[in-house]
Design an enzyme around this catalytic site. Structure first.
Site, PDB file in Angstrom:
ATOM      1  N   CYS A  62      52.742  43.281  22.006  1.00  0.00           N
ATOM      2  CA  CYS A  62      51.299  43.183  21.748  1.00  0.00           C
ATOM      3  C   CYS A  62      51.011  43.516  20.294  1.00  0.00           C
ATOM      4  CB  CYS A  62      50.540  44.139  22.666  1.00  0.00           C
ATOM      5  SG  CYS A  62      48.756  43.926  22.531  1.00  0.00           S
ATOM      6  N   CYS A  66      46.554  50.092  21.963  1.00  0.00           N
ATOM      7  CA  CYS A  66      45.623  50.898  22.771  1.00  0.00           C
ATOM      8  C   CYS A  66      46.340  52.149  23.293  1.00  0.00           C
ATOM      9  CB  CYS A  66      45.098  50.089  23.947  1.00  0.00           C
ATOM     10  SG  CYS A  66      44.383  48.527  23.422  1.00  0.00           S
ATOM     11  N   CYS A  69      47.424  52.153  27.025  1.00  0.00           N
ATOM     12  CA  CYS A  69      48.099  50.938  27.527  1.00  0.00           C
ATOM     13  C   CYS A  69      49.086  51.288  28.645  1.00  0.00           C
ATOM     14  CB  CYS A  69      48.850  50.270  26.380  1.00  0.00           C
ATOM     15  SG  CYS A  69      49.687  48.760  26.884  1.00  0.00           S
TER      16      CYS A  69
END
Ligand code: SF4
Length: 340
Positions: A62, A66, A69
């Site tokens: 990715c 985040c 995650c």
């Protein structure tokens, strides 16, 4: 005295009468249209779940970071296209009706061409009623919509906040790219190219106080999925995890307050930790089902090696919870009454 043929006739009539009486309950049952009972598995035999709706996380990579995650970049492996297509074919044979492509970020691998080809294959070849993608939205282009939009039913874009500072704190963002502006652009493309638009939000410590009513109503998604931040051992908590999500976690009461604040948004679909944990069929990058029952993701063998029926037994999937959380909904754009 009765003749022999007469006696024979009476015996025959009695036998016929008994035969019709034995059929009577069956005839009445059919006449009233009672359903044919489902086959119940023999005692001790566990019924295998049918993989009606599957989430295929074909990549873990990715471009965002985040903090909470729960499917992190522990490998960079992606199956070759032909192998992934073979696995999808096996799932279709086993009863799959909906496929959702997820990650990591699905548009990162081959700049979206890989997921585009999978979407086209699932709609054109497998004729699946519902094909969807969950993305952070940062790498989707209009060119992609032009090429593959017609094969996609739903695009779900993650958005946890309409405040860029909060997105920065969460780790949702890349340098100067504005996540919120991008979301509005994607909304427009979904309208232009006939794809249903969905929003996914994770409620966590940093956005739990936010009021998103106005922005969500303006974007008018078909569904707004609101998740409670979830800890998964080995992904976002524990020694071998790539994230430490403890500081993002909120209580059930806080989650409930967030839902209350947004109770007038009719498309809101809440998902607490309890509902979320076992009610998804998750396939990882090797096409192994991931069992989350013990709070961590334990893989089955790959469906490419042992077949779907064998692998799905180890998925930990709670079919009842799947239906209870409304997992089966109008998921094909052909069935949605939408003003694009
Ligand atoms: S966008 Fe999704 S996959 Fe990427 S880091 Fe964030 S939560 Fe994880």
């Amino acid at each position: 005295m009765a003749s022999v043929p007469g006696q024979l006739l009476r015996v025959l009539l009695r036998l016929l009468g008994a035969f019709w009486s034995s059929l009577a309950p069956f005839c009445a049952w059919r006449r009233w249209g009672a359903p044919i009972p489902r086959r119940v598995p023999e005692a001790g035999v566990v019924a295998r779940p049918v993989p009606v709706s599957v989430n295929y996380h074909f990549t873990r990579r990715c471009n965002y970071k985040c903090g909470f995650c729960f499917h992190t970049a522990k490998t960079s492996f992606v199956l070759p296209l032909a192998a992934a297509q073979r696995g999808l074919g096996l799932l279709k044979q086993a009863g799959m009706e909906k496929i959702n492509f997820s990650g990591g970020e699905p548009f990162l691998h081959e700049r979206g061409e890989f997921v585009g080809k999978l979407v086209e294959f699932c709609k054109q070849e497998l004729k699946l009623p519902s094909v969807s993608i969950v993305s952070n939205g940062s790498m989707v282009t209009e060119r992609w919509f032009k090429r593959y939009g017609e094969y996609l039913d739903i695009l779900a874009v993650s958005c946890d906040s309409f405040n860029e500072e909060v997105n920065g704190l969460i780790g949702r963002g890349q340098g100067k790219k504005n996540h919120v502006k991008n979301l509005q652009k994607l909304r427009g493309w979904c309208r232009d190219y006939g794809v249903a638009f969905k929003i996914n939000s994770v409620v966590n410590r940093f956005n739990v106080e936010e009021d998103m009513n106005v922005q969500i109503q303006a974007l008018s998604p078909v569904r707004w999925k609101v998740f409670q931040c979830l800890l998964i051992e080995g992904e976002n908590t524990g020694e071998d995890a790539l994230r430490e999500a403890e500081k993002f976690v909120i209580s059930d009461e806080d989650f409930e307050l967030f839902l209350q604040r947004h109770k007038d948004v009719s498309c809101l679909v809440p998902e607490s930790n309890k509902k979320m944990r076992d009610s998804y069929l998750i396939l990882d990058e090797y096409m192994r089902f991931l069992n989350c029952r013990n709070g961590r993701k334990e893989p089955s063998r790959s469906i490419l090696d042992v077949g779907v029926e064998n692998a799905v037994q180890f998925s930990g999937f709670d079919e009842k919870m799947f239906f209870k959380r409304g997992g089966k909904y109008v998921w094909s754009k052909a069935d949605m009454a939408l003003a694009w």
